[in-house]
Design an enzyme around this catalytic site. Structure first.
Site, short mmCIF file in Angstrom:
data_model
loop_
_atom_site.label_atom_id
_atom_site.label_comp_id
_atom_site.label_asym_id
_atom_site.label_seq_id
_atom_site.Cartn_x
_atom_site.Cartn_y
_atom_site.Cartn_z
N ASP A 273 0.82 -1.21 0.00
CA ASP A 273 0.00 0.00 0.00
C ASP A 273 0.85 1.26 0.00
O ASP A 273 0.31 2.37 -0.11
CB ASP A 273 -0.97 0.01 1.19
CG ASP A 273 -0.27 -0.14 2.52
OD1 ASP A 273 0.27 -1.24 2.77
OD2 ASP A 273 -0.25 0.81 3.32
N ASN A 274 2.18 1.11 0.09
CA ASN A 274 3.09 2.25 -0.03
C ASN A 274 3.94 2.14 -1.29
O ASN A 274 5.00 2.77 -1.39
CB ASN A 274 3.99 2.35 1.20
CG ASN A 274 3.23 2.85 2.41
OD1 ASN A 274 2.28 3.62 2.29
ND2 ASN A 274 3.62 2.40 3.59
#
Length: 474
Positions: A246-247
């Site tokens: 998610d990063n």
């Protein structure tokens, strides 16, 4: 009063399920701490930093005309474990603008209150991580690394509560090419929602990879951007700290500066993140992790292809070829750090031998490379005989270069946002003193220039100043 943001929103037009429409939660007493006027001009934002209405807007108390506030949905692997629903738990996408170069940019408030994705969190941020992200992301921009940007930092006038007690609250205004992540694709794959997965692919391709016509071509584009990004991180001794899927952005930008840090003493297994107990995201592991993260994206794209068996074969080769691409970019980055215009056979060994000497001697990463251009690299080592042998090989190699000093100074920063200086800046700010923030920001705006007035910011930490751990701030 002048306050205008020329919103041109596209993500808000995507189907239901991509986000939740929600306004930021107002705060008690917003006060503008920093405003990036140069970036605002680039974005076409007309604003007077002295106008209280600006602080109101950037704290979430006032919704600007044309904004369509929303919290984005996404999933993600966090330290290897999959969470099918994460999402913006403390962030709010106000909307998008088309900047002066024709680029579409997101404007997001971070620390703007709880959302349906907050997972029992308060949705807030405290001042320390906000200032860390402001300083480090802007430093990365000046260092030439693709990154999200910081438009503003605002104190909220309200405390937030963490393990250490009450801390001053703050909101960061973050600017990004987009906030689309590998985890955004995983969100829809986990739900077997192929209709929305296709819509996400179509949107992402059009926004970031308009030349790509197929999922495989977009995957190749993502691989190229992420491979180059990791090589640039390595060249600066940068450790992200939370390289979860998610990063990992589809735009190829560095995002989320929570527990990030720069190495002082060189060691390939350096870890600072307080939540990375196993060293999954150590400095030397980042090149391996990004391949794993991109493989998760490839898995998401397979269902969008007409022949999935063929796609699996194509995507597998792309992912398996990624380490070689990272190595190619790394060779180019470190060749320049040695003053070489382009790498050739034997240069990787020259780089690795220097790094081995640095590791054995505990030499400072940034200062050792910078010292190659100022004529005093020997001073960085205690085992100077070992260094002298390497130095003779290096001198023979750069004899073929026309302007090695120019290359060296352009590739090796004089100053970086050292962890102990960032922590000292944060501590001063929590006590109401923003002078260290101003000075650090001024130095980092031109990181490759030798400016003696900032020589103290180049000093490695004393034993009592060493930062052992960095934190995400949630």
């Amino acid at each position: 009063m002048t306050l205008h943001i020329p919103f041109d929103n596209s993500y808000a037009t995507l189907p239901e399920g991509f986000f939740t429409r929600i306004n930021p939660k107002p705060v008690a007493a917003p006060r503008l701490v920093r405003f990036n006027s140069a970036l605002a001009q680039e974005l076409g934002i007309e604003a007077d930093p002295t106008d209280p209405a600006l602080a109101d807007m950037l704290a979430g108390n006032r919704i600007p005309d044309g904004a369509e506030p929303l919290a984005q949905a996404y999933a993600g692997h966090q330290f290897g474990g999959f969470s099918p629903q994460l999402g913006d738990g403390r962030a709010n996408l106000l909307g998008e603008v088309i900047d002066s170069t024709g680029r579409r940019r997101d404007i997001q408030l971070k620390g703007s209150g709880p959302t349906p994705y907050s997972r029992m969190g308060d949705g807030r941020a405290w001042l320390g991580p906000v200032l860390r992200e402001y300083v480090v992301s802007e430093a990365m921009q000046a260092l030439g690394v693709p990154t999200t940007r910081a438009l503003a930092a605002v104190e909220t006038g309200e405390p937030v509560y963490r393990e250490s007690g009450a801390l001053p609250g703050a909101v960061l205004t973050r600017v990004a090419d987009s906030h689309i992540r590998v985890g955004t694709f995983q969100f829809f794959l986990a739900r077997r929602d192929l209709e929305r997965l296709q819509a996400l692919f179509d949107y992402t391709r059009q926004r970031h990879y308009p030349q790509a016509e197929t999922p495989g071509e977009m995957l190749a584009g993502v691989i190229g951007r992420q491979a180059r990004l990791i090589a640039l991180w390595e060249g600066l001794g940068f450790i992200h700290g939370v390289m979860n899927t998610d990063n990992t952005t589809l735009s190829g930008e560095t995002i989320d500066y929570g527990p990030c840090a720069y190495m002082d003493r060189y060691h390939p297994q350096t870890v600072f993140s307080s939540i990375d107990a196993q060293g999954r995201y150590a400095y030397a592991n980042q090149a391996h992790v990004i391949v794993w993260n991109v493989a998760q994206l490839a898995t998401c794209l397979v269902p969008l292809t007409p022949d999935q068996d063929v796609a699996v074969e194509e995507f597998t080769k792309l992912v398996h070829d990624m380490p070689a691409l990272i190595a190619k970019y790394r060779s180019e980055v470190f060749a320049r750090k040695l003053g070489l215009s382009a790498p050739r056979e034997g240069d990787d060994a020259l780089v690795d031998d220097l790094l081995a000497l640095m590791q054995a001697d505990g030499a400072d990463f940034t200062n050792t490379f910078r010292s190659l251009s100022d004529g005093a690299p020997r001073d960085q080592f205690t085992d100077r005989d070992a260094f002298d042998g390497w130095h003779a090989r290096w001198q023979a190699r750069i004899a073929d270069e026309d302007a090695p000093q120019d290359i060296l100074r352009a590739a090796n920063p004089y100053v970086i946002p050292r962890n102990h200086r960032v922590e000292q800046m944060i501590q001063a700010a929590t006590e109401g003193d923003y002078a260290p923030l101003d000075r650090l920001s001024e130095a980092l705006a031109r990181p490759y220039e030798t400016r003696e007035e900032f020589a103290d910011l180049t000093r490695p930490p004393l034993p009592e100043e060493r930062v052992q751990q960095t934190f995400c701030g949630t």
